[in-house]
Design a protein around this motif. Structure first.
Motif, PDB file in Angstrom:
ATOM      1  N   PHE A   5       0.768  -0.924   0.105  1.00  0.00           N
ATOM      2  CA  PHE A   5      -0.027   0.052  -0.047  1.00  0.00           C
ATOM      3  C   PHE A   5       0.864   1.194  -0.069  1.00  0.00           C
ATOM      4  O   PHE A   5       0.496   2.223  -0.725  1.00  0.00           O
ATOM      5  CB  PHE A   5      -0.893  -0.117   1.133  1.00  0.00           C
ATOM      6  CG  PHE A   5      -2.294  -0.346   0.844  1.00  0.00           C
ATOM      7  CD1 PHE A   5      -2.662  -1.217  -0.469  1.00  0.00           C
ATOM      8  CD2 PHE A   5      -3.371   0.127   1.827  1.00  0.00           C
ATOM      9  CE1 PHE A   5      -4.060  -1.617  -0.576  1.00  0.00           C
ATOM     10  CE2 PHE A   5      -4.757  -0.346   1.458  1.00  0.00           C
ATOM     11  CZ  PHE A   5      -4.950  -1.304   0.470  1.00  0.00           C
ATOM     12  N   THR A   6       1.951   1.250   0.733  1.00  0.00           N
ATOM     13  CA  THR A   6       3.026   2.282   0.668  1.00  0.00           C
ATOM     14  C   THR A   6       3.303   2.720  -0.711  1.00  0.00           C
ATOM     15  O   THR A   6       3.606   3.739  -0.960  1.00  0.00           O
ATOM     16  CB  THR A   6       3.969   2.093   1.467  1.00  0.00           C
ATOM     17  OG1 THR A   6       3.595   1.772   2.899  1.00  0.00           O
ATOM     18  CG2 THR A   6       5.006   3.302   1.620  1.00  0.00           C
ATOM     19  N   TYR A   7       3.763   1.635  -1.511  1.00  0.00           N
ATOM     20  CA  TYR A   7       4.365   1.945  -2.837  1.00  0.00           C
ATOM     21  C   TYR A   7       3.112   2.253  -3.976  1.00  0.00           C
ATOM     22  O   TYR A   7       3.456   2.886  -4.738  1.00  0.00           O
ATOM     23  CB  TYR A   7       5.172   0.496  -3.252  1.00  0.00           C
ATOM     24  CG  TYR A   7       6.391   0.684  -2.843  1.00  0.00           C
ATOM     25  CD1 TYR A   7       7.211   1.648  -3.053  1.00  0.00           C
ATOM     26  CD2 TYR A   7       6.879  -0.341  -1.948  1.00  0.00           C
ATOM     27  CE1 TYR A   7       8.707   1.813  -2.433  1.00  0.00           C
ATOM     28  CE2 TYR A   7       8.132  -0.232  -1.409  1.00  0.00           C
ATOM     29  CZ  TYR A   7       8.913   0.860  -1.727  1.00  0.00           C
ATOM     30  OH  TYR A   7       9.945   0.802  -1.061  1.00  0.00           O
ATOM     31  N   LEU A   8       1.798   1.634  -3.475  1.00  0.00           N
ATOM     32  CA  LEU A   8       0.862   2.088  -4.390  1.00  0.00           C
ATOM     33  C   LEU A   8       0.617   3.709  -4.033  1.00  0.00           C
ATOM     34  O   LEU A   8       0.266   4.337  -5.005  1.00  0.00           O
ATOM     35  CB  LEU A   8      -0.444   1.327  -3.909  1.00  0.00           C
ATOM     36  CG  LEU A   8      -1.863   1.691  -4.596  1.00  0.00           C
ATOM     37  CD1 LEU A   8      -1.640   1.689  -6.058  1.00  0.00           C
ATOM     38  CD2 LEU A   8      -2.995   1.017  -3.865  1.00  0.00           C
ATOM     39  N   PHE A   9       0.423   3.968  -2.513  1.00  0.00           N
ATOM     40  CA  PHE A   9       0.186   5.554  -2.387  1.00  0.00           C
ATOM     41  C   PHE A   9       1.435   6.543  -2.932  1.00  0.00           C
ATOM     42  O   PHE A   9       0.882   7.414  -3.463  1.00  0.00           O
ATOM     43  CB  PHE A   9       0.557   5.429  -0.825  1.00  0.00           C
ATOM     44  CG  PHE A   9       0.444   7.021  -0.124  1.00  0.00           C
ATOM     45  CD1 PHE A   9      -0.661   7.642  -0.217  1.00  0.00           C
ATOM     46  CD2 PHE A   9       1.678   7.508   0.045  1.00  0.00           C
ATOM     47  CE1 PHE A   9      -0.635   9.140   0.333  1.00  0.00           C
ATOM     48  CE2 PHE A   9       1.643   8.825   0.582  1.00  0.00           C
ATOM     49  CZ  PHE A   9       0.597   9.662   0.678  1.00  0.00           C
ATOM     50  N   LEU A  10       2.497   5.959  -2.987  1.00  0.00           N
ATOM     51  CA  LEU A  10       3.821   6.799  -3.599  1.00  0.00           C
ATOM     52  C   LEU A  10       3.590   6.713  -5.148  1.00  0.00           C
ATOM     53  O   LEU A  10       3.760   7.807  -5.750  1.00  0.00           O
ATOM     54  CB  LEU A  10       5.241   6.158  -3.246  1.00  0.00           C
ATOM     55  CG  LEU A  10       5.381   5.980  -1.702  1.00  0.00           C
ATOM     56  CD1 LEU A  10       6.802   5.469  -1.237  1.00  0.00           C
ATOM     57  CD2 LEU A  10       5.609   7.696  -1.225  1.00  0.00           C
ATOM     58  N   SER A  11       3.022   5.669  -5.863  1.00  0.00           N
ATOM     59  CA  SER A  11       2.877   5.626  -7.058  1.00  0.00           C
ATOM     60  C   SER A  11       1.793   6.723  -7.429  1.00  0.00           C
ATOM     61  O   SER A  11       1.647   7.294  -8.604  1.00  0.00           O
ATOM     62  CB  SER A  11       2.486   4.225  -7.432  1.00  0.00           C
ATOM     63  OG  SER A  11       3.584   3.490  -7.408  1.00  0.00           O
ATOM     64  N   ALA A  12       0.785   6.460  -6.596  1.00  0.00           N
ATOM     65  CA  ALA A  12      -0.417   7.417  -6.862  1.00  0.00           C
ATOM     66  C   ALA A  12       0.043   9.108  -6.592  1.00  0.00           C
ATOM     67  O   ALA A  12      -0.230   9.861  -7.587  1.00  0.00           O
ATOM     68  CB  ALA A  12      -1.489   7.280  -5.933  1.00  0.00           C
ATOM     69  N   LEU A  13       1.017   9.236  -5.862  1.00  0.00           N
ATOM     70  CA  LEU A  13       1.540  10.560  -5.509  1.00  0.00           C
ATOM     71  C   LEU A  13       2.307  10.892  -6.748  1.00  0.00           C
ATOM     72  O   LEU A  13       2.100  12.138  -7.514  1.00  0.00           O
ATOM     73  CB  LEU A  13       2.189  10.607  -4.360  1.00  0.00           C
ATOM     74  CG  LEU A  13       1.669  10.959  -3.080  1.00  0.00           C
ATOM     75  CD1 LEU A  13       2.685  10.990  -1.959  1.00  0.00           C
ATOM     76  CD2 LEU A  13       0.619  12.153  -3.161  1.00  0.00           C
TER      77      LEU A  13
END
Length: 136
Positions: A5-13
């Protein structure tokens, strides 16, 4: 928050911010949008190459982000995770950062942009395989 989820969040940013170089370049080239710009789309051929590359880099990220996001959300919903999936999520994000930088800069050495894109794509496939194996 899980690592995936952290990498999904960072990818979304990254996706949320990736349009900015194109818009800055557009304003630098043509100025602020006019009323006519909202009703008649103009060609981008008069933009400098880096501005066109910035637009393509953003669009390219949009094209891959959906698959990555869907797989991460599915894995979370199914409670499936593994070290391989965590690593694949990290590789996807960092490859996409590198891809954006290389694309924007116009680096053509060793087909870097294509190779980095392929790494991100393979990371999605590795993540999907991990999800498939864990959900079976």
């Amino acid at each position: 928050m899980t690592t995936e989820f952290t990498y999904l969040f960072l990818s979304a940013l990254l996706l949320t911010m990736a349009w900015i170089p194109h818009i800055v370049g557009q304003i630098m080239t043509r100025g602020l949008l006019t009323q006519d710009d909202y009703t008649n789309l103009r060609e981008q051929s008069d933009f400098p190459a880096w501005v066109r590359r910035a637009n393509r880099a953003h669009v390219n990220l949009v094209e891959q982000f959906g698959a990555f996001a869907a797989l991460v959300l599915m894995a979370h919903a199914l409670g499936v995770t593994s070290e391989t999936m965590v690593m694949a999520a990290a590789v996807f994000f960092w490859a996409r950062v590198a891809h954006f930088v290389v694309f924007l800069a116009g680096v053509g050495i060793l087909m870097a942009r294509t190779l980095i894109f392929t790494v991100a794509w393979l990371a999605i496939l590795v993540f999907a395989w991990g999800l498939w194996q864990g959900a079976s």
